[in-house]
Scaffold this active site. Sequence first.
Site, short mmCIF file in Angstrom:
data_model
loop_
_atom_site.label_atom_id
_atom_site.label_comp_id
_atom_site.label_asym_id
_atom_site.label_seq_id
_atom_site.Cartn_x
_atom_site.Cartn_y
_atom_site.Cartn_z
N ASP A 284 -0.90 8.42 5.35
CA ASP A 284 -1.99 7.45 5.17
C ASP A 284 -2.55 7.07 6.54
O ASP A 284 -1.87 6.45 7.35
CB ASP A 284 -1.47 6.21 4.44
N ASP B 40 0.83 -1.21 0.00
CA ASP B 40 0.00 0.00 0.00
C ASP B 40 0.86 1.25 0.00
O ASP B 40 0.50 2.26 -0.63
CB ASP B 40 -0.96 0.00 1.19
#
Length: 265
Positions: A139, A119
């Site tokens: 994030d 990710d």
Amino acid sequence: MLLTLDAGNTNTVIGLYASEMSTKKGAGEGLIEHWRLSTEAERTSDEYAVLIRNFLDTVGYDMDEEVSGAAICSGVPRVLMNLRMMIGRYFEWAPIVIEPGVKTGMPILYDNPKEVGADRIANSVAAFDLYGGPTVVVDFGTGTNFDIISANGEFIGGAIAPGIEISMDALFGRAAALRAVELIEPRNVIGKNTVESLQSGILYGFTSLIDGMVRRFQHEIGECTVVATGGLAHVIAPVSETIQREEPFLTLHGLRLVYHKNRPV
């Protein structure tokens, strides 16, 4: 159309993109629909197929006839295995998975590049495509990830801090007198009751963590674009002094970019 699947530790986000794309128009450009579901390691490949088929049916698309590719990133091995099995059983093509050996177009300047989560790579590829570098991606997931991309488009490292939600869960689980609260901005930084005190400490405390870390990064890399993504980005970004852009679909856009770099000719 292209399926993008971002399977994190807590949530799995599924995106449906138009098969063709043009870059630098935002992570949501060409995104037809998206869905978020809880990540469950026990969910089988057939259950994933049923869920995805039903999601597509709700927006008038046929999984068998209209999906021509898939891109996956996951840091949960069992979930990744089941997603691979689902694609293998229900489609005639293999998915593109962000893992060692897949072309991303981004050098990974980590001591051990294999340690970088898929990710984080997807986010970094997407952020550089949209904003160039140097860039900091924040994030907000199970953990709070900071990913740093150089002016030359290299992943140069970052930092990992506890996530907001798991920190809240730990606090409420260990403090008998405290209860869960809605994470919204309180009237004042100085709370006048327990609920507002918790909201202030969580919201402004984590925002100060973000802003403090970004300023430390700036001491090392200079001025940079700061991009927020993840489930709670919309809560922190408005009160942050350093976050400049909010891209809720950043990871999905990175998956799309990697897919197009690796798709069969």
